[in-house]
Design an enzyme around this catalytic site. Sequence first.
Site, mmCIF file in Angstrom:
data_model
loop_
_atom_site.group_PDB
_atom_site.id
_atom_site.type_symbol
_atom_site.label_atom_id
_atom_site.label_comp_id
_atom_site.label_asym_id
_atom_site.label_seq_id
_atom_site.Cartn_x
_atom_site.Cartn_y
_atom_site.Cartn_z
ATOM 1 N N ASP A 7 0.864 -1.185 0.000
ATOM 2 C CA ASP A 7 0.000 0.000 0.000
ATOM 3 C C ASP A 7 0.897 1.230 0.000
ATOM 4 O O ASP A 7 1.352 1.677 1.056
ATOM 5 C CB ASP A 7 -0.924 0.010 1.216
ATOM 6 N N TYR A 21 7.757 12.283 8.241
ATOM 7 C CA TYR A 21 8.058 11.148 7.367
ATOM 8 C C TYR A 21 9.437 11.236 6.722
ATOM 9 O O TYR A 21 9.749 10.456 5.848
ATOM 10 C CB TYR A 21 6.948 10.996 6.314
ATOM 11 N N HIS A 45 -5.975 12.996 12.772
ATOM 12 C CA HIS A 45 -6.949 12.906 11.680
ATOM 13 C C HIS A 45 -8.135 12.014 12.015
ATOM 14 O O HIS A 45 -9.109 11.984 11.259
ATOM 15 C CB HIS A 45 -6.278 12.372 10.411
ATOM 16 N N ASP A 74 5.857 16.984 9.879
ATOM 17 C CA ASP A 74 5.888 16.853 8.425
ATOM 18 C C ASP A 74 6.054 18.186 7.720
ATOM 19 O O ASP A 74 6.080 18.241 6.496
ATOM 20 C CB ASP A 74 4.655 16.116 7.900
#
Length: 494
Positions: A20, A278, A131, A238
């Site tokens: 994914d 990330y 989120h 991020d």
Amino acid sequence: MGTALVYHEDMTVARLLWDDPECEMECPESADCSPVVGQWVSGQGPEGERRSCLACPPLHSPEYVAMVRGTQSLGKVELQALSGKYDTVYFLTSLSICARMFPGATLQLVDAVLTGTAHNGLALVRPPGHHSQRTAANGFCVFNNVAIAAEYAKQKHGLHSVLYFSWHRYEHGRFWPYLRESDADEVGRGHGRGFTVNLPWNQVGMGNADYVAAFLHVLLPLAFEFDPELVLISAGFDSVIGDPEGQMRVTPECFAHLTQLLLVLARGRVCAVLEGGYHLELLAESVCMTVQALLGDPAPPLLGAMVPCGSALESIQRVRAAQAPHWTSLQHQDMAPVLSSSIGSPEARPQPPPPAGAEYMVAAAAEAVEALRALLDQLRLRPLPPVRTAIALTSTDAALVLPPGVLHQEGSAPREETEAWARPHEALVQDEALTALGKVLNLMDGILGGQVSSGIAATPALATAATLDVAIRRGLYLGAQRLLCVAVGQAATP
């Protein structure tokens, strides 16, 4: 009291087991910062699922909590099928355990800070939470740990209202998750109007100057007016330069500066909770910078021009306009902007070498003074005194040229009154020291009486400590209830 680090090695066990591309960036290494920061703070594991499950139901539906708990008994094929029902999320048996554990880690940190066991702290948790929704996982997030922590602080520790501030990549609604309610004009509803503050970034490449400007012109004015009892940081990294998801240009050092600015709130009671990030190397550096700031270490300098881009200023102005009806500190719209826009996009910003020598130092100091003055004006919730700044000079300093807007205060406290205050100190017997003390006392009378906003006084070096002692006692005598004394230099303090 110190800085607490809450983590557990189980946070790093969950890993995506099928292909994914959208989810593979959320990996165990994102929470594996403990070896780096562990040299500074003592870590402790969360108390586990029991505490977190008590707090989850008020924010997440019972059905959703039960569904996440049930993933422990599912096989790989079933987990992959369940994950496909949500947006950019993967479930694993071990992931579901961590997802129920990390709210417990966050709540343990809140307890430590609000009970005084720790002054501030960081919870290294995974997966992230910001989120997630009441009935759905979303964007790598399963349980909304910071929202749970806010509700927990209200229910257990008696805190009341919540002010929510978010800056996020938005691009006029064209960036994931494409939510209209993430724009600047969404300010909350009902009794909560004005307590939701959205600062949308509408282009990529935002850097240190843009984020610092957002703090100075939006977040800090609101935060000082709100006067929080606890600060919860949904600490996503991020936005660091090089991150493939955020595509912003913030350097790790900037996070130290931003954390330091937040530490002036809520008596320093700050709980940071790891979210996204990330670019693993820069994520670790950014976390370290945050921890160093929590520990009280000085922040490294920010290099480059500190001038926000036009898009950042536009976003800042939009959120100020949307929030102004709800916050007194944003209603001073007559202030000229201190920071002007750079030309073009962040990618095209010119970076000329700074001029050398005294000229550059004077210009930099002037810019810093103007920025600080503008911030103080924004935070001021009462009319300005008639005299902006007064300088109490002795005769030997009379030739000093004062800048525009700064007044030379000639007055002095009566001689007998000055001598009475000076009597316990031999260092104040000399005429020069006694004269300087009289001017200091007169200056304090003006400031505490509301005629003067601020001032500067000169005293003989050998009388500095004694003058400071008299000034403190004089301030308390005149009715001041809270005095902040900052002694800079090597002179002895009283």
